[in-house]
Design an enzyme around this catalytic site. Structure first.
Site, PDB file in Angstrom:
ATOM      1  N   CYS A  13       0.843  -1.202   0.000  1.00  0.00           N
ATOM      2  CA  CYS A  13       0.000   0.000   0.000  1.00  0.00           C
ATOM      3  C   CYS A  13       0.872   1.243   0.000  1.00  0.00           C
ATOM      4  O   CYS A  13       2.101   1.163   0.048  1.00  0.00           O
ATOM      5  CB  CYS A  13      -0.925   0.008   1.221  1.00  0.00           C
ATOM      6  SG  CYS A  13      -0.009   0.111   2.772  1.00  0.00           S
ATOM      7  N   CYS A  16       3.553   1.701   2.740  1.00  0.00           N
ATOM      8  CA  CYS A  16       4.848   1.046   2.521  1.00  0.00           C
ATOM      9  C   CYS A  16       5.771   1.972   1.733  1.00  0.00           C
ATOM     10  O   CYS A  16       6.947   2.135   2.064  1.00  0.00           O
ATOM     11  CB  CYS A  16       4.666  -0.264   1.749  1.00  0.00           C
ATOM     12  SG  CYS A  16       3.620  -1.479   2.565  1.00  0.00           S
ATOM     13  N   CYS A  85       4.452 -19.763 -40.045  1.00  0.00           N
ATOM     14  CA  CYS A  85       3.199 -19.025 -39.907  1.00  0.00           C
ATOM     15  C   CYS A  85       2.971 -18.674 -38.448  1.00  0.00           C
ATOM     16  O   CYS A  85       3.761 -19.036 -37.568  1.00  0.00           O
ATOM     17  CB  CYS A  85       2.021 -19.838 -40.449  1.00  0.00           C
ATOM     18  SG  CYS A  85       1.704 -21.330 -39.482  1.00  0.00           S
ATOM     19  N   CYS A  88       3.056 -21.326 -35.705  1.00  0.00           N
ATOM     20  CA  CYS A  88       4.382 -21.723 -35.204  1.00  0.00           C
ATOM     21  C   CYS A  88       4.814 -20.808 -34.063  1.00  0.00           C
ATOM     22  O   CYS A  88       5.253 -21.269 -33.009  1.00  0.00           O
ATOM     23  CB  CYS A  88       5.420 -21.635 -36.330  1.00  0.00           C
ATOM     24  SG  CYS A  88       5.057 -22.656 -37.764  1.00  0.00           S
ATOM     25  N   ASP A 511       6.027  19.948 -18.623  1.00  0.00           N
ATOM     26  CA  ASP A 511       6.788  20.619 -17.578  1.00  0.00           C
ATOM     27  C   ASP A 511       7.355  21.906 -18.196  1.00  0.00           C
ATOM     28  O   ASP A 511       7.631  21.949 -19.393  1.00  0.00           O
ATOM     29  CB  ASP A 511       7.914  19.715 -17.096  1.00  0.00           C
ATOM     30  CG  ASP A 511       8.808  20.398 -16.076  1.00  0.00           C
ATOM     31  OD1 ASP A 511       8.269  20.905 -15.085  1.00  0.00           O
ATOM     32  OD2 ASP A 511      10.035  20.432 -16.298  1.00  0.00           O
ATOM     33  N   ASP A 708      11.731  16.423 -18.209  1.00  0.00           N
ATOM     34  CA  ASP A 708      13.153  16.133 -18.391  1.00  0.00           C
ATOM     35  C   ASP A 708      13.912  15.862 -17.101  1.00  0.00           C
ATOM     36  O   ASP A 708      15.011  15.340 -17.128  1.00  0.00           O
ATOM     37  CB  ASP A 708      13.837  17.295 -19.116  1.00  0.00           C
ATOM     38  CG  ASP A 708      13.961  18.529 -18.226  1.00  0.00           C
ATOM     39  OD1 ASP A 708      13.044  18.764 -17.427  1.00  0.00           O
ATOM     40  OD2 ASP A 708      14.974  19.242 -18.337  1.00  0.00           O
ATOM     41  N   ASP A 712      10.410  14.949 -12.467  1.00  0.00           N
ATOM     42  CA  ASP A 712       9.310  14.641 -13.391  1.00  0.00           C
ATOM     43  C   ASP A 712       9.049  13.139 -13.481  1.00  0.00           C
ATOM     44  O   ASP A 712       8.033  12.723 -14.036  1.00  0.00           O
ATOM     45  CB  ASP A 712       9.622  15.166 -14.802  1.00  0.00           C
ATOM     46  CG  ASP A 712       9.742  16.678 -14.854  1.00  0.00           C
ATOM     47  OD1 ASP A 712       8.978  17.345 -14.135  1.00  0.00           O
ATOM     48  OD2 ASP A 712      10.601  17.183 -15.591  1.00  0.00           O
TER      49      ASP A 712
END
Length: 824
Positions: A13, A16, A85, A88, A511, A708, A712
């Site tokens: 959760c 944690c 094919c 396979c 951003d 970047d 972010d």
């Protein structure tokens, strides 16, 4: 500072995740710790001189969570021979995924390779290979160091062999077809038709034996259809070869039975021979396979081009002398000499000399980039002008080119969710077709009162018209071409799923800093108020700021350097914390700083000009000389040249654009106004960016995030599609689904358009593949004849084989149309 991504297991959760962040964040030397519960990853930025990575791992382990080593799982690409094919590839994939220790296995029919992620502590690679070989396929092995070249040679040999088989087959099949059909054509007189007719009527046994003799070489050339096809039947995993083998064997067996009847005098006519059907079917299938092999080779051209970019040799400095060695023998720390026109062999940093380097292979940008001492250089880029020396820092699989190739290979080996239906159908396709052929043949045998020839025609037609290959190739070929085309344009798409989701995006969050803007302050306005020129104002201010380390001072210094101004000596320098600087330049006392500094010195300001600059999101640096205001230098994080055009394009595409930033609202809105963004999320803390993305998703939007920085990364992971700028941090690029190598925002709409084109192409391929089989199989089963009673609407097995051969080629040709895609 270093940044790492660690895989964490045991979290259940948000509590944690918060506990891990808290514990790791307290460690000395850890600058930032972010846990993504969804992906079960810890993004950590730390100072390696103060804290070791093992210490961070131990801290996580102590509170009851498991840190997985990335090298615990390995991913290998296994070239496989013998697949014909989609049945396979489905069979191999199913068996590999059942092996203990295999996390995932994906088989790409187009590349003839299996991408397997496995735990070497649970299963050996040899066991995976053995599992493939037990299914009757060949695992192709070759030296990894020359894998690309060996793979190219192997494919070239396979294509040559396929064409040779077709030519040999055609040499016998077309005379066979002529002998069988010429006597039956009455509306035109064909050469030897009369003699053949006489032979057919007068000497039926000789006629039948002649057809048999012409058929045997064709069967021999196409022997693999039988060895592979019947083995697959015995293993209860029939494939396309099984359909061909059963169909042509039925035709030949029925014809041989009739030959024995003719020889015994029990049959006088030869109109129940099907030798030409078997011969021509095999020939047409070989033609289709040859064209398919050529087309499949073209779908992977992008990755082949990338692999062929790196030079084979490098010139290093050894004992003070130049020495040419193989590029794969370069070691980290070697000093490498690159002369004009030569390629950079590995990644590194320039130590001596200056030049311009063509990095189009990396970024897609055609203009050479100027390089001097301290600048990075990348493997496979081309030195255009001067001779430079650089220190090798990244070699082999660590170079930027190797990472690009790995990303493209992984993407081409991935599957898009849209392919799931085709995969399910492919798995059941051949057994269902066999059942339809048997049912249709038996039904017509009963319905026609025991007409074996008629029911056999139906049986063979159904078997040979069905094409599982078209289903298996529909998605991977388009993904291969689409991701390859993206790489050519500096857009790295990490997988088929990202490619599919991108076309649904209706909201893009940018951003601000480093994405819409350059990410570093620069001088935008020089406004002198005294009897002084703009250049002189900049020169005096830069000279005063030279000893300063403040970002605004560095921006002014960069502005002076850009204009080629020679700085003057500063004396009596004093850094006034939180206000600015003071220095004496010659006989003049220069003050440069903010409003507070000017007010302390009772210097009158130009309020109107200051308000205007603030409204434009610019920071004013006031300059006073000898106690009087001499002017204002405005500094701002300038907008990238491509930002406005990119955002205009997105608006035209019907996509809403949002800007997110931690800056104050006034500055943020000023930047947004410049580029045409209406919705602004300002004063957002780094840890809250992902929550803002989540809110937009809660409104039912498909959201892409473009960023970047390491801050972010959580938002990039939260978004439906994360798009990282190539000049950004490793963490951002790790979290992203798409990486823009050029850091050019115009590539954002290009990536969306490429996604739309690729998905449209996949849908076209799937429509053709499903449509072809949905329409073709009922016609072959005699449905039109049953409805109309018109015998002309019965499908000849020869035409069924031709249609089947062309169906796969049609899908491949349609996928290759994506190669025409061009970035605006």
């Amino acid at each position: 500072m270093e940044s790492k991504i660690l895989d964490i297991r045991g979290m259940t959760c948000a509590a944690c995740a918060q506990r891990i962040e808290k514990i790791v964040g307290r460690l000395e030397g850890v600058a930032q710790a972010n846990v993504n519960l969804a992906s079960e990853k810890l993004f950590v930025e730390y100072d390696s001189s103060k804290v070791e990575l093992d210490t961070i791992k131990s801290a996580v382990a102590k509170i009851g969570f498991e840190v997985l080593e990335k090298q615990a799982l390995q991913t290998v690409t296994i070239p496989i021979g013998g697949m014909t094919c989609a049945a396979c590839s489905q069979r191999i994939e199913k068996v590999l995924n059942k092996l203990e220790g295999v996390q995932s296995a994906s088989v790409n029919l187009a590349t003839e390779k299996a991408t397997v992620t496995y735990n070497p502590q649970q299963i050996r690679l040899s066991a995976i290979r053995a599992a493939i070989e037990r299914l009757g396929y060949t695992v192709l092995q070759f030296d990894k160091s020359d894998a690309a070249e060996e793979d190219r040679k192997r494919r070239k040999r396979a294509i040559k062999t396929m064409w040779t088989k077709f030519i040999v087959s055609a040499v016998f099949a077309f005379p066979l077809l002529y002998i069988a059909m010429a006597p039956m054509i009455k509306w035109v007189t064909l050469p030897f038709a009369g003699k053949l007719n006489m032979m057919m009527m007068g000497y039926p046994l000789y006629y039948a034996v002649l057809e048999l003799l012409l058929t045997v070489p064709v069967i021999a050339v196409g022997y693999r259809f039988y060895t592979v096809g019947f083995k697959a039947l015995l293993r209860r995993s029939p494939n396309m070869d099984s359909l061909i083998a059963v169909g042509t064997t039925a035709a030949v067996a029925f014809s041989l039975y009739n030959v024995f009847l003719i020889a015994g005098g029990g049959m006088k006519a030869v109109d129940s021979l099907y030798f030409e059907t078997a011969g021509v079917i095999i020939t047409l299938i070989l033609l289709g396979k040859s064209l398919e092999a050529v087309s499949k080779g073209r779908t992977g051209e992008a990755i082949k081009k990338l692999m062929g970019l790196a030079p084979k040799t490098a010139i290093i400095i050894e004992n003070g002398e130049e020495k040419e060695i193989p590029a794969d023998e370069v070691e980290i720390g070697d000093i490498i000499v690159v002369k004009p026109g030569a390629k950079i062999p590995v990644d590194g940093t320039v130590t001596e000399g200056s030049t311009a380097i063509d990095e189009s292979m990396l970024t897609g940008e055609s203009m050479p980039v100027d390089k001097k001492s301290g600048d990075p250089v990348y493997a496979a880029s081309i030195n255009t002008t001067g001779t430079v020396r650089f220190r090798a820092e990244k070699i082999g699989s660590d170079t930027a080119l190797a990472h690009i190739i790995k990303l493209v290979e992984d993407a081409q080996g991935s599957k898009a969710p849209i392919a799931q239906m085709a995969d399910i159908v492919s798995g059941w396709f051949v057994p269902v077709v066999c059942a339809i052929a048997l049912i249709a043949g038996a039904a017509w045998l009963i319905g026609t009162g025991g007409d074996v020839k008629f029911s056999l025609t139906i049986f063979i037609s159904v078997l040979v018209i069905a094409c599982p290959c078209a289903l298996g190739l529909a998605t991977p070929t388009a993904i291969m071409v689409g991701t390859g085309k993206g790489a050519e344009n500096g857009i790295l798409i990490k997988g088929g799923e990202a490619l599919e989701i991108a076309h649904k995006i209706n909201t893009i969050v940018f951003d601000k800093t480093g994405t819409i803007t350059e990410g570093k302050p620069a001088v935008t306005d020089i406004l002198p108020t005294q009897d002084i020129s703009a250049d002189e104002l900049l020169l005096l201010t830069a000279s005063a700021e030279k000893p300063s380390e403040h970002p605004l001072g560095q921006a002014i210094l960069s502005g002076a350097e850009a204009k080629g101004l020679a700085l003057l000596k500063a004396e009596d320098f004093d850094s006034l914390t939180g206000r600015g600087v003071r220095a004496r330049i010659g006989e003049r006392l220069v003050l440069a700083g903010n409003r507070k500094l000017m007010e302390e010195q009772d210097i009158e300001l130009a309020e109107a000009e200051t308000d205007r600059l603030a409204s434009e999101g610019k920071t004013p640096v006031f300059v006073a000389i000898d106690g009087r205001l001499a002017g204002v230098i405005a500094i701002a994080d300038v907008v990238k040249p491509s930002s406005k055009a990119a955002i205009e394009t997105l608006h035209k595409m019907g996509i809403e654009v949002v800007m997110i930033t931690g800056d104050n609202r006034k500055t943020a809105e000023a930047i947004a106004k410049q580029v045409g963004i209406e919705k602004v999320l300002a004063e957002v803390l780094p840890q809250d960016k992902s929550n803002e993305v989540k809110k937009l998703q809660g409104e039912g939007r498909k959201v892409a995030m473009v960023g970047d920085g390491i801050n972010d990364a959580p938002a990039l992971a939260q978004a439906d599609i994360g798009i990282a700028i190539g000049s950004g941090t490793d963490v951002a690029m790790e979290s992203a689904d798409i990486v823009l190598m050029r850091s050019d925002l115009k590539d954002v709409p290009t990536a969306i358009k490429l996604s739309k084109r690729t998905i449209r192409n996949i849908k076209q391929n799937l429509f053709w593949a499903f449509g072809y089989n949905t329409v073709g199989i009922p016609i072959a089963a005699g449905l039109l004849y049953l409805i109309t009673g018109n015998a002309d609407l019965l499908l000849n097995p020869i035409f069924a084989a031709a249609a089947m051969s062309l169906s796969s080629v049609s899908v491949l040709t349609n996928a290759l149309r994506l190669k025409r895609f061009k970035a605006e």
